[in-house]
Write an enzyme that holds these catalytic residues in place. Structure first.
Site, short mmCIF file in Angstrom:
data_model
loop_
_atom_site.label_atom_id
_atom_site.label_comp_id
_atom_site.label_asym_id
_atom_site.label_seq_id
_atom_site.Cartn_x
_atom_site.Cartn_y
_atom_site.Cartn_z
N TRP A 48 0.82 -1.21 0.00
CA TRP A 48 0.00 0.00 0.00
C TRP A 48 0.85 1.27 0.00
CZ3 TRP A 48 -4.76 1.95 -0.71
CH2 TRP A 48 -5.81 1.03 -0.87
N ASP A 90 -10.57 -1.85 -10.63
CA ASP A 90 -9.91 -0.98 -9.66
C ASP A 90 -8.81 -0.12 -10.30
OD1 ASP A 90 -9.80 0.13 -7.16
OD2 ASP A 90 -8.68 -1.50 -6.24
N ASP A 91 -7.57 -0.61 -10.33
CA ASP A 91 -6.43 0.16 -10.86
C ASP A 91 -5.59 -0.73 -11.78
OD1 ASP A 91 -6.52 2.70 -8.96
OD2 ASP A 91 -6.77 0.93 -7.68
N HIS A 122 -15.52 -3.06 -2.96
CA HIS A 122 -14.80 -4.21 -2.40
C HIS A 122 -15.68 -5.02 -1.45
CE1 HIS A 122 -10.99 -3.10 -4.21
NE2 HIS A 122 -11.20 -1.86 -3.80
N GLU A 176 -12.56 -3.01 2.80
CA GLU A 176 -11.41 -3.49 2.02
C GLU A 176 -10.29 -3.83 3.02
OE1 GLU A 176 -8.53 -2.16 -1.73
OE2 GLU A 176 -9.81 -0.68 -0.78
N PHE A 188 1.93 1.62 -3.49
CA PHE A 188 0.74 1.89 -4.29
C PHE A 188 0.34 3.36 -4.21
CE2 PHE A 188 -4.10 1.51 -4.29
CZ PHE A 188 -4.21 1.42 -5.66
N PHE A 232 0.77 7.21 -7.11
CA PHE A 232 -0.15 8.27 -7.49
C PHE A 232 0.51 9.64 -7.33
CE2 PHE A 232 -3.42 5.00 -6.65
CZ PHE A 232 -4.19 5.14 -7.79
#
Length: 519
Positions: free
Chosen positions: A210, A444-445, A387, A362, A213, A217
């Site tokens: 995370w 999602d991504d 989710h 999630e 992740f 961005f």
């Protein structure tokens, strides 16, 4: 014994109008055992009853669909049999990154790619289109870079007419030539994705992945939010969705500061207008595309003052763009972000016409603030739950989801890459598929894990999560659900479903012509 046989036979008939629990209790009360033939009939009835509860079980396939289904199930059974005999070769049993190349060999995956999959209802605006689109953006003139690759600190980027003011900013075109274009492009591809050849050791915990992740961005934003790139990236993302046979999109976005070389910062309203303009342009050149809508989804890490600004923006956008801005959500890691309950007083002030589509549950935790976001999402009247991974641990909430027809947005590949589940066979959506819950499959991504816009997630749902007995009806129902549970109004939805059905039946004929008859 004769009496037992007679009663058992009658009870087997009554199964059609009763349920198995009642049947088994009645047999037990007879203090005797059925014959083997009667046992087999009972077993068959149990299987039939379970199968009749599957998602999509009510659909009746026509002649073309039946032919495609027979071929589809031949492929599915072959992959399941191979995996059953050697689970190490089974794609859904291993990490997605380890098996990416295997999809090239899967005829089942290629068949799923050809199916019209309806819409994607859960995707984030700057992570839909592939990293190739980001690489392409770095060829735009006036892009500057500060810092080097493969160091502790990732490089920074900015589009500007002039050097951004510090000595160590360099034009990207110069850095690319010094490294050679292919080397530079590969470093960009690595920088803006989670992919690694050794994901198990690279990301030892959920927090590890995370952190990377969410960091992506931040580094990506100055490239994507340059106004010409912003337009091009969104339009090209629609093209990639379309090429993957996805004909509708509901995207979530934070509406970051979009800028241009003149120094202008575009307002949220202007950014939404860009989305609308590019969507309409795409629809004109792609008649099968059904359209797009936007869900405003700012950060769940906001303080009270920031959040009040978010809700004011949401109300204004809702008033100014009622046909495009579908509703409101919050994004960011739930475990570390503010729980939904802390925003409830302000959320209750939003107009009743503002729809909610909250990320909730999630997480792998049970009874903590993260999974209890599910409680507040449902009490706030969310139309869909992003989710909902933890909802199996909350039977009351699970019942409410079914009773209130709240759609669960399942994102299989995301859930594995972000370390909620290692093996897709253990994904909680297996329950949703087996008991006809309101559910859709989304991506999602996908850019960050090198996935297709939707086909990889459909594959994992079909092969890894669902029963071996689930067939084409599941995939068809998932596509239908993506339109039924969309934010479209009734007239939009009816038109969309009619046009999607045409695409679906055309695809059936094309698959029969190109694949089934030659197999």
């Amino acid at each position: 014994m004769k009496l037992i046989m007679i009663v058992t036979s009658l009870l087997l008939v009554l199964l059609k109008v009763s349920n198995t629990k009642v049947l088994i209790s009645a047999i037990d009360s007879l203090n005797g055992r059925p014959t083997f033939d009667e046992y087999q009939q009972l077993r068959k009835s149990l299987i039939e009853e379970e199968t009749n509860k599957f998602l999509g079980a009510d659909l009746v396939l026509n002649e073309d669909e039946t032919a495609v289904n027979e071929y589809l199930m031949t492929l599915k059974k072959a992959e399941l049999e191979q995996g059953f005999n050697n689970s190490y070769t089974f794609i859904p049993a291993r990490h997605f990154f380890e098996m990416l190349d295997r999809f090239k060999e899967s005829r089942l995956f290629h068949l799923i790619q050809r199916l019209p999959k309806g819409g994607v209802l859960h995707a984030h605006d700057t992570a839909i289109g592939s990293t190739d689109l980001v690489i392409k953006a770095t060829y735009q003139p006036n892009l500057w870079q500060k810092g080097e690759f493969d160091t502790k600190e990732d490089p920074q980027f900015l589009f500007s007419n002039e050097k951004p003011g510090e000595d160590d900013w360099e034009p990207v075109e110069n850095i690319r030539q010094n490294l050679t274009p292919s080397v530079y492009d590969e470093k960009i591809r690595k920088l803006f994705g989670l992919y690694t050849e050794n994901p198990i050791n690279t990301y030892k915990t959920l927090d590890d992945v995370w952190n990377k992740f969410q960091h992506i961005f931040g580094v990506l934003t100055p490239i994507i939010t340059y106004e010409p790139v912003w337009r091009q990236y969104y339009y090209a993302s629609l093209q990639q969705l379309y090429d993957d046979n996805v004909h509708y999109l509901e995207l979530r976005g934070v509406l970051p500061d979009v800028y241009d070389l003149s120094g202008k910062i575009y307002s949220p309203d202007e950014i939404v207008q860009i989305y609308i303009d590019e969507t309409e342009k795409f629809k004109k050149s792609h008649p099968l595309f059904l359209g797009a809508k936007f869900i405003y989804a700012p950060s769940r890490f906001a303080d009270d003052t920031e959040f009040q600004t978010f809700t004011e923006t949401a109300k204004r956008l809702h008033e100014n763009f009622p046909d495009f801005v579908a509703g409101f959500d919050l994004v960011g890691q739930e475990d570390t972000g503010r729980p939904l309950i802390s925003f409830v007083p302000e959320l209750l002030k939003l107009p009743d016409s503002m729809k909610f589509f909250f990320h909730a549950g999630e997480t792998n935790w049970n009874g903590l603030s993260t999974d209890e976001n599910l409680i507040d999402a449902i009490l706030l009247g969310t139309k869909r739950i992003g989710h909902g991974f933890a909802i199996l641990k909350h039977p009351k909430l699970l019942n409410e989801v079914k009773e209130q027809n709240i759609c669960l947005e399942i994102n299989p590949v995301s859930n594995q890459v972000l370390k909620l589940v290692d093996d897709y066979r253990n994904h909680p959506a297996a329950v949703f598929f087996s008991d006809n819950y309101p559910v859709v499959v989304s991506s999602d991504d996908p850019s960050f894990w090198r996935a297709a816009p939707l086909s990889h997630d459909f594959y994992m749902a079909f092969v890894g999560i669902s029963s071996a007995h689930h067939d084409l009806r599941l995939l068809k129902q998932l596509a239908i659900n993506s339109l039924d549970y969309s934010a479209m109004d009734e007239s939009e939805r009816n038109e969309a479903k009619s046009r999607w059905e045409e695409s679906w039946h055309s695809a059936m004929k094309e698959i029969i012509r190109d694949v089934v008859k030659s197999s």
